[in-house]
Design an enzyme around this catalytic site. Structure first.
Site, PDB file in Angstrom:
ATOM      1  CE  LYS A 116     -37.021   0.452 -69.880  1.00 30.06           C
ATOM      2  NZ  LYS A 116     -37.837   0.536 -71.073  1.00 30.06           N
ATOM      3  CD  GLU A 200     -31.297   1.547 -64.885  1.00 26.23           C
ATOM      4  OE1 GLU A 200     -32.362   1.982 -64.434  1.00 26.23           O
ATOM      5  OE2 GLU A 200     -31.117   0.365 -65.241  1.00 26.23           O
ATOM      6  CG  HIS A 235     -30.108  -6.368 -74.098  1.00 24.21           C
ATOM      7  ND1 HIS A 235     -29.472  -6.509 -72.889  1.00 24.21           N
ATOM      8  CD2 HIS A 235     -29.228  -5.736 -74.906  1.00 24.21           C
ATOM      9  CE1 HIS A 235     -28.269  -5.975 -72.945  1.00 24.21           C
ATOM     10  NE2 HIS A 235     -28.091  -5.507 -74.165  1.00 24.21           N
ATOM     11  NE  ARG A 297     -45.888  -5.267 -72.717  1.00 24.05           N
ATOM     12  CZ  ARG A 297     -45.012  -6.246 -72.546  1.00 24.05           C
ATOM     13  NH1 ARG A 297     -45.439  -7.439 -72.196  1.00 24.05           N
ATOM     14  NH2 ARG A 297     -43.718  -6.040 -72.701  1.00 24.05           N
TER      15      ARG A 297
END
Length: 693
Positions: A116, A200, A235, A297
């Site tokens: 990420k 973040e 999540h 994907r």
């Protein structure tokens, strides 16, 4: 086009890929672990190869063994599905080196987007908007804590190599950062073999919006519109829909342009999803959006895109991997589609996964794996994608998803109405499921109005966990099923007749049962004058009981019941020896009942001390207390890793830990005793000993 491919996956997605290959005349090779020898995906393919034991690390994640199976079977290509090796750059490269086509992006794109932090640096260079945060390579704990303070709480810690909601923690106070970081690192290392994280800013009123992209080997890249995946628990996505409600035409275009720029920045090929976190305005719209990650994907939620476009995205994957060119322009979207994920889990127990055999698995009428349209140009109203059948077992080895239900309509309201109807006709008995929870969720006022964000489920959980089936209604249905079961056992012998005949006056039958996690309930049943039945709950006045029953499956009854002013239409499924275990399904709700053993009930409360047992099989990831420690109600005691997630087990009440009976790294079975609390007598003895000293 390929003549034979190997599907390097299991369950629903393997069945999904096999269906498209069958339609194209492409032969398929399944791979299976010891636990999946009789699985649905094995039966769906033309050939099957055993690849190892149940543990995914020694079977579905063993790239060398899977590649060997591809070579030995003569497969020209490997389709990785999603999960397992689908985003493993080393496996994609190994396929390329072996001359076997990998039906997915090149290894370089997987590597670039797999981390990420690295992907966000690339997106920044490509001009794609990013959430404020720290994406650096330095991973010192103190540095990360300083960066969190700089960004400003609340923040989100995310595994750099992660996905699927794993290795992710919200932190709202500086005091909680250290513990959240340790937990996040531990889960990330277990799931991805990499404990690096990024930090973040936690976006206000966040919506999760993603764009389906496709790219071919000739340099063409297209966006196939957006999906909204905001309804999540832990999540992880639960409900997805396309198009995303509440967006303006300009916002849709901006999202599509940013997604195409992201795909081109890494030389992408094949199907991919660019995911954005959007700041909601609280009224169903968005103010701004930021790049979150790219999944290299096919996504679990790809069917909603197929339903509004009429495309088969797996077919597109195969054609692109075979070197074919994408169409000049994708078709315009039509209508609205909603998908729900049916999981074997217990919403009331914090969505803990559940295991067990599917004793009953009755799906609504549907057309499975349908991507085309009817004679009028409309998609099928309902589609079900599943990788299990009635009688199959949900095991602790793999993801607990049972099926996906996808509903299409000309409008969003029509799609939601069809989904509601589908969930009302669904009947699953065996492991606990989230079906009733989903039924309430798709009807929740905020979701119906399009005013959702990723926190909606957590905010409204108390309402969403309520049952539309009362203890009295569930008992009513179970009692009628009990009488019907007794009737089926009648013979010509008059003494076997369940008609309550007696040469004297029989007292009413007193019935007692337990329902799910509720307190025991009871009723009494008596024969009325004229041959009918009278039923009463507690001190209420009795009512005449009338019903009509019809078999609707093995050990299943369809019932229409009248009792007082009530009318109840339901299905009752028996899953244990009569009449021990019954499941009642009515208007989207489900209740599991067991007839209570009075002697066993009387003995309750006289057993051993309070104990903490494992709700499922798994591995002990952390022990957070020690013997002699005083704990409060709700305090974290043990962290259990199971079904690819960490589950924190908490104290039910305050007390003192008597003994810890497990250690970190130990594999345990469901029901295993993890620790016990001290009883009052033990506490008194300890206190006396201290006073004497």
């Amino acid at each position: 086009m390929f003549s034979k491919i190997l599907i390097a996956n299991r369950g629903e997605i393997a069945c999904r890929v096999a269906a498209t290959c069958r339609a194209l005349g492409v032969r398929t090779v399944a791979v299976y672990s010891d636990a999946d020898a009789e699985a649905a995906h094995v039966a769906a393919c033309d050939e099957a190869v055993s690849i190892g034991p149940a543990a995914a690390a020694h079977s579905y994640l063993d790239g060398a063994r899977i590649l060997q199976a591809a070579r030995e079977s003569g497969a020209q290509a490997v389709h990785p599905g999603y999960g397992f090796l689908s985003e493993n750059a080393a496996f994609a490269q190994a396929c390329a080196d072996a001359g076997v086509a990998f039906i997915g992006p090149p290894a370089s794109a997987i590597h670039a987007m797999g981390l990420k932090a690295e992907s966000k640096r690339l997106m920044q260079a490509a001009g794609v908007p990013l959430v404020p945060g720290y994406h650096g390579a330095a991973q010192d704990d103190a540095l990360l804590e300083r960066e969190a303070a700089r960004i400003g709480y609340p923040v989100l810690i995310k595994a750099s190599a992660g996905g699927g909601g794993k290795g992710m923690r919200e932190v709202h106070r500086a005091a909680d950062f250290g513990a959240a970081l340790v937990s996040c690192r531990r889960e990330a290392a277990a799931a991805f073999g990499n404990d690096a994280v990024l930090i973040e800013k936690l976006v206000a009123n966040p919506r999760h919006i993603e764009i389906q992209v496709f790219a071919d080997t000739q340099g063409n890249t297209v966006a196939l519109f957006e999906r909204d995946c905001s309804l999540q628990r832990r999540h992880q996505k639960v409900v997805e829909e396309a198009p995303a409600p509440g967006l303006s035409a300009a916002q849709r275009a901006e999202l599509a342009q940013a997604a195409v720029a992201a795909a081109r920045a890494v030389g992408y090929v094949g199907a991919g999803t660019v995911e954005f976190i959007a700041e909601g305005d609280g009224q169903g719209g968005i103010r701004a959006f930021y790049f979150m990650e790219m999944n290299t994907r096919l996504q679990v939620e790809h069917p909603v895109t197929e339903m509004i476009t009429g495309l088969d995205l797996v077919e597109w994957q195969l054609r692109v991997a075979a070197g074919e060119r994408l169409p000049a322009a994708p078709p315009a979207p039509h209508g609205h589609a909603v998908e729900v994920r049916l999981y074997a889990e217990s919403p009331a127990a914090g969505f803990l996964p559940s295991t067990g055999r599917l004793a009953r698995f009755a799906l609504p009428l549907h057309v499975a794996f349908t991507h085309g349209t009817d004679a009028a140009g409309r998609p099928a109203a309902l589609r079900v994608d599943s990788g299990v059948r009635e009688g199959d077992a949900i095991t602790p080895h793999y993801d607990p998803m049972i099926a996906k239900l996808i509903a299409w309509g000309e409008t969003r309201d029509q799609a939601l109405a069809r989904m509601t109807q589908a969930l009302e006709t669904l009947r699953i008995a065996g492991p606990e499921t989230n079906a009733s929870f989903l039924h309430r969720l798709v009807q929740s006022p905020a979701f119906v109005a399009g005013r959702m964000d990723t926190g909606l489920i957590a905010r409204e959980q108390a309402t969403l966990l309520e049952s539309d089936l009362s203890a009295e209604q569930a008992g009513l249905a179970a009692i009628c099923a009990l009488i019907e079961a007794e009737r089926t056992q009648q013979t010509r012998d008059p003494w076997s007749q369940a008609d309550a005949w007696s040469n004297g006056v029989l007292p009413p039958r007193r019935l007692r049962w337990t329902q799910d996690r509720h307190a025991p309930a009871s009723a009494w049943l008596a024969r009325a004058a004229g041959g009918g039945w009278l039923l009463g709950f507690g001190e209420d006045e009795p009512h005449a009981l009338h019903w009509h029953a019809a078999p609707s499956g093995v050990a299943e009854l369809s019932l229409s019941i009248r009792w007082g002013a009530q009318t109840l239409r339901c299905h009752v499924v028996q899953t244990g020896p009569a009449p021990s275990r019954l499941h009642v399904f009515a208007h989207g709700a489900h209740a599991a009942l067991a007839w209570a053993d009075a002697a066993a009930h009387a003995a309750k409360g006289h057993g051993g001390p309070a104990r903490l047992t494992a709700p499922m099989p798994g591995r002990i990831a952390a022990v957070l207390v020690q013997a002699g420690q005083t704990v409060e109600a709700g305090q974290a005691l043990v962290v259990l890793e199971a079904m690819k997630m960490e589950h924190t087990l908490q104290a039910a009440d305050e007390g003192v830990v008597g003994a810890v009976l497990v250690r970190v790294g130990e594999q345990i079975q469901e029901g295993a005793l993890l620790l016990r609390m001290q009883e009052a007598a033990e506490l008194s003895e300890s206190s006396d000993a201290l006073n004497a000293a």
